[in-house]
Scaffold this motif. Structure first.
Motif, PDB file in Angstrom:
ATOM      1  N   LYS A  59       0.812  -1.226   0.000  1.00 16.43           N
ATOM      2  CA  LYS A  59       0.000   0.000   0.000  1.00 16.43           C
ATOM      3  C   LYS A  59       0.845   1.275   0.000  1.00 16.43           C
ATOM      4  O   LYS A  59       0.353   2.352   0.312  1.00 16.43           O
ATOM      5  N   ILE A  60       2.125   1.134  -0.355  1.00 13.83           N
ATOM      6  CA  ILE A  60       3.000   2.305  -0.469  1.00 13.83           C
ATOM      7  C   ILE A  60       2.752   2.954  -1.820  1.00 13.83           C
ATOM      8  O   ILE A  60       2.825   2.306  -2.858  1.00 13.83           O
ATOM      9  N   ASP A  61       2.444   4.252  -1.790  1.00 16.57           N
ATOM     10  CA  ASP A  61       2.186   5.008  -3.016  1.00 16.57           C
ATOM     11  C   ASP A  61       3.445   5.649  -3.574  1.00 16.57           C
ATOM     12  O   ASP A  61       3.541   5.874  -4.774  1.00 16.57           O
ATOM     13  N   PHE A  62       4.388   5.973  -2.688  1.00 17.33           N
ATOM     14  CA  PHE A  62       5.553   6.748  -3.096  1.00 17.33           C
ATOM     15  C   PHE A  62       6.680   6.539  -2.103  1.00 17.33           C
ATOM     16  O   PHE A  62       6.445   6.452  -0.903  1.00 17.33           O
ATOM     17  N   ILE A  63       7.904   6.453  -2.619  1.00 16.33           N
ATOM     18  CA  ILE A  63       9.102   6.417  -1.776  1.00 16.33           C
ATOM     19  C   ILE A  63      10.103   7.373  -2.409  1.00 16.33           C
ATOM     20  O   ILE A  63      10.392   7.271  -3.597  1.00 16.33           O
ATOM     21  N   ASP A  64      10.650   8.296  -1.604  1.00 11.85           N
ATOM     22  CA  ASP A  64      11.699   9.174  -2.126  1.00 11.85           C
ATOM     23  C   ASP A  64      13.062   8.661  -1.669  1.00 11.85           C
ATOM     24  O   ASP A  64      13.173   7.593  -1.072  1.00 11.85           O
ATOM     25  N   SER A  65      14.104   9.418  -1.969  1.00 11.74           N
ATOM     26  CA  SER A  65      15.465   8.974  -1.651  1.00 11.74           C
ATOM     27  C   SER A  65      15.681   8.823  -0.145  1.00 11.74           C
ATOM     28  O   SER A  65      16.423   7.935   0.288  1.00 11.74           O
ATOM     29  N   VAL A  66      15.018   9.648   0.650  1.00 13.49           N
ATOM     30  CA  VAL A  66      15.151   9.527   2.108  1.00 13.49           C
ATOM     31  C   VAL A  66      14.523   8.207   2.568  1.00 13.49           C
ATOM     32  O   VAL A  66      15.088   7.489   3.390  1.00 13.49           O
ATOM     33  N   GLY A  67      13.372   7.878   2.018  1.00 11.36           N
ATOM     34  CA  GLY A  67      12.713   6.620   2.350  1.00 11.36           C
ATOM     35  C   GLY A  67      13.540   5.414   1.938  1.00 11.36           C
ATOM     36  O   GLY A  67      13.677   4.449   2.690  1.00 11.36           O
ATOM     37  N   LEU A  68      14.115   5.471   0.732  1.00 12.68           N
ATOM     38  CA  LEU A  68      14.980   4.385   0.282  1.00 12.68           C
ATOM     39  C   LEU A  68      16.197   4.260   1.184  1.00 12.68           C
ATOM     40  O   LEU A  68      16.676   3.155   1.459  1.00 12.68           O
TER      41      LEU A  68
END
Length: 120
Positions: A59-68
């Motif tokens: 259910k993750i819609d978006f991951i940015d570089s901080v999340g990665l």
């Protein structure tokens, strides 16, 4: 023991421990504003030895570089501590983010292609 971490900006984190395995379900976005809350939960789990951590990312819609970066850091920590980190329900969108950043090279797809586990 089940506990919901509630909404943190655009990220809902549910954490449950069953039979010694930590199950987390993420819903929303893992980005610069929400990643610190995820890190705060995952870091202590990954720093313990021989922990099994399963994270449902369907259910993750978006991951940015901080999340990665949070996922990469938890990977390093689990490897140091003989623990296991698995990502379940990886969508094509999330998988592409892991591919573009090169993190996919650090993971191994399971037989059903629904679960991704980080390599040691």
């Amino acid at each position: 023991m089940s506990m919901s971490m509630g909404n943190v900006m655009d990220l809902k984190i549910t954490h449950e421990k069953l039979n010694g395995t930590h199950y987390l379900e993420l819903e929303g976005e893992v980005q610069s504003y929400t990643a610190p809350k995820l890190k705060k939960i995952l870091d202590p789990l990954s720093e313990k030895t021989k922990q099994d951590i399963i994270i449902d990312v369907e259910k993750i819609d978006f991951i940015d570089s901080v999340g990665l970066g949070v996922f990469a850091g938890v990977l390093r920590s689990t490897n140091r501590n003989n623990s296991t980190l698995m990502l379940r329900g990886m969508t094509n969108r999330v998988r592409r983010l892991f591919e573009v950043t090169g993190l996919i090279e650090m993971v191994e797809a399971s037989k059903n292609k629904k679960t991704i586990s980080f390599l040691s």
